[in-house]
Design a protein around this motif. Structure first.
Motif, mmCIF file in Angstrom:
data_model
loop_
_atom_site.group_PDB
_atom_site.id
_atom_site.type_symbol
_atom_site.label_atom_id
_atom_site.label_comp_id
_atom_site.label_asym_id
_atom_site.label_seq_id
_atom_site.Cartn_x
_atom_site.Cartn_y
_atom_site.Cartn_z
ATOM 1 N N ILE A 245 -9.926 0.214 -2.141
ATOM 2 C CA ILE A 245 -8.995 1.105 -2.812
ATOM 3 C C ILE A 245 -9.403 2.548 -2.546
ATOM 4 O O ILE A 245 -10.570 2.833 -2.258
ATOM 5 C CB ILE A 245 -8.945 0.854 -4.337
ATOM 6 N N PRO B 279 -4.025 -2.376 -8.617
ATOM 7 C CA PRO B 279 -2.832 -1.718 -8.075
ATOM 8 C C PRO B 279 -2.924 -0.201 -8.088
ATOM 9 O O PRO B 279 -3.740 0.391 -8.809
ATOM 10 C CB PRO B 279 -1.724 -2.198 -9.021
ATOM 11 N N MET C 134 0.851 -1.193 0.000
ATOM 12 C CA MET C 134 0.000 0.000 0.000
ATOM 13 C C MET C 134 0.882 1.237 0.000
ATOM 14 O O MET C 134 1.968 1.244 0.584
ATOM 15 C CB MET C 134 -0.924 -0.005 1.234
ATOM 16 N N ASP D 262 -9.361 -4.399 4.105
ATOM 17 C CA ASP D 262 -8.864 -5.350 3.109
ATOM 18 C C ASP D 262 -9.834 -5.407 1.926
ATOM 19 O O ASP D 262 -11.045 -5.499 2.094
ATOM 20 C CB ASP D 262 -8.746 -6.738 3.749
ATOM 21 N N GLY D 263 -9.272 -5.311 0.702
ATOM 22 C CA GLY D 263 -10.093 -5.366 -0.495
ATOM 23 C C GLY D 263 -10.589 -4.015 -0.974
ATOM 24 O O GLY D 263 -11.319 -3.958 -1.963
ATOM 25 N N SER E 295 -4.072 1.168 -2.315
ATOM 26 C CA SER E 295 -4.795 -0.080 -2.569
ATOM 27 C C SER E 295 -4.519 -1.111 -1.498
ATOM 28 O O SER E 295 -3.366 -1.314 -1.094
ATOM 29 C CB SER E 295 -4.392 -0.651 -3.935
ATOM 30 N N ALA E 296 -5.589 -1.722 -1.029
ATOM 31 C CA ALA E 296 -5.504 -2.902 -0.168
ATOM 32 C C ALA E 296 -6.131 -4.085 -0.886
ATOM 33 O O ALA E 296 -6.707 -4.975 -0.263
ATOM 34 C CB ALA E 296 -6.209 -2.637 1.156
ATOM 35 N N ALA E 297 -6.025 -4.067 -2.219
ATOM 36 C CA ALA E 297 -6.580 -5.131 -3.063
ATOM 37 C C ALA E 297 -5.546 -5.478 -4.125
ATOM 38 O O ALA E 297 -5.200 -4.633 -4.964
ATOM 39 C CB ALA E 297 -7.883 -4.683 -3.711
ATOM 40 N N ALA E 298 -5.059 -6.688 -4.099
ATOM 41 C CA ALA E 298 -3.994 -7.081 -5.023
ATOM 42 C C ALA E 298 -4.405 -6.965 -6.482
ATOM 43 O O ALA E 298 -3.579 -6.702 -7.348
ATOM 44 C CB ALA E 298 -3.567 -8.522 -4.711
ATOM 45 N N ALA E 299 -5.699 -7.119 -6.768
ATOM 46 C CA ALA E 299 -6.160 -7.129 -8.150
ATOM 47 C C ALA E 299 -6.207 -5.732 -8.773
ATOM 48 O O ALA E 299 -6.269 -5.608 -10.003
ATOM 49 C CB ALA E 299 -7.542 -7.770 -8.233
#
Length: 340
Positions: A44, A94, A1, A41-42, A88-92
């Motif tokens: 942005i 960025p 992040m 988590d998840g 972002s806390a969502a890998a998908a």
């Protein structure tokens, strides 16, 4: 992040200050500054660069049942927006991605990554994803390929034809093989634009009166397809002009959104004896074909088949003025607010 020290700690957002009675005014909106919450988590954080204002938002200002919940007094408004992911806390999704989402009416938005859609800005300018490549474009496409399907050789009538949906719809009708496309707009400047830029074959100026006579002159043998964004007199006149077996896509009814000066609608007995099809649509029902549409429309934009116009207000503080402009017909093409 991204390091939190480099991120903004507050965001500005518009709230519904009071429900309007009749035509809304600036007093119905309040600009509020609030802390930006930490990302779960998840999620942005998006720095909004563009937002959309649309006629359907007028219905959400009233406290009545509809296909989408009303805005709540004292709470943030919402709508389509586009911006850059800055945390972002969502890998998908960025940091650095450009996404569309539904948390407009604010300069920074925390959204669930699952509800945001990354867009390819190499395919088209970002703002197109709120217009011709967004839900307004999809509305026009779905209306004319499914709801009131255009067949080669048809005569097509489009109301609010200089607006976001209508200007795209007329051009899509031609791409689908319509022999003649007629648009309705208000004023000489807009009707000239329909002919000179958007490729309509004929234009009627509803401000000049005698809408029925103007439409008869433009389509003496009648019309096969009507895309309705206005309702009231436009819908009545279109039903009268329909050939047997004609199709109507009921997309909107902006003439009645403020609940004043309502005009009676069509004679449904005519619809019965002409065996017409009048079908409503919600664009959300067509989200599964969004990818198909964007691929086609991006090609149309690239080769000049589809031309677009944007009316742009600058700054979040101008969002209410832009919205009120949509309701009064001040826009040509898509009405947008540029935030950054």
């Amino acid at each position: 992040m991204t390091e939190t020290s480099s991120l903004p700690i507050t965001a500005r957002e518009f709230h519904l200050a009071a429900r309007p009675v009749g035509v809304p005014t600036g007093a119905n909106f309040a600009l509020v500054e609030r802390p930006i919450p930490d990302l779960a988590d998840g999620q942005i954080l998006v720095r909004n660069t563009w937002m959309s204002v649309d006629p359907y938002m007028r219905g959400r200002m009233d406290d009545r049942p509809s296909y989408i919940p009303p805005f709540q007094v004292g709470a943030a408004m919402e709508g389509s927006a586009l911006g850059e992911v800055i945390a972002s806390a969502a890998a998908a999704v960025p940091v650095g991605a450009t996404v569309t989402h539904f948390a407009g009416w604010r300069d920074y938005a925390v959204v669930d990554a699952a509800t945001a859609t990354p867009v390819d800005t190499s395919l088209a300018a970002p703002q197109h994803y709120l217009g011709a490549l967004g839900t307004t474009g999809l509305t026009a496409y779905a209306a004319l390929t499914d709801v009131a399907r255009v067949e080669p050789g048809d005569t097509v009538f489009v109301s609010a034809a200089a607006g976001a949906v209508g200007s795209v719809a007329g051009q899509i009708a031609k791409a689908l093989g319509a022999a003649r496309v007629i648009g309705s707009a208000g004023g000489a400047a807009k009707t000239a634009l329909l002919l000179d830029e958007f490729g309509f074959d004929a234009a009627v100026d509803y401000r000049q009166g005698d809408l029925a006579g103007q439409l008869t002159a433009a389509a003496p043998e009648g019309i096969n397809v009507y895309l309705d964004s206005v309702g009231a007199e436009h819908l009545r006149v279109a039903v009268e002009a329909m050939r047997p077996g004609g199709r109507v896509a009921l997309v909107g009814a902006i003439s009645g959104y403020n609940g004043v000066n309502e005009v009676p609608g069509p004679d449904l007995y005519l619809a019965a004896i002409k065996e017409l099809s009048l079908r409503g649509m919600l664009v959300s029902s067509y989200f599964p074909i969004f990818g198909e549409y964007i691929a086609k429309a991006a090609g149309w934009l690239a080769d000049g088949t589809l031309r677009t116009r944007h009316t742009v207000y600058d700054g979040l503080d101008q969002a209410p003025a832009a919205f009120l402009g949509v309701l009064s017909g001040a826009n040509i093409g898509k009405m947008l607010v540029r935030l950054a």
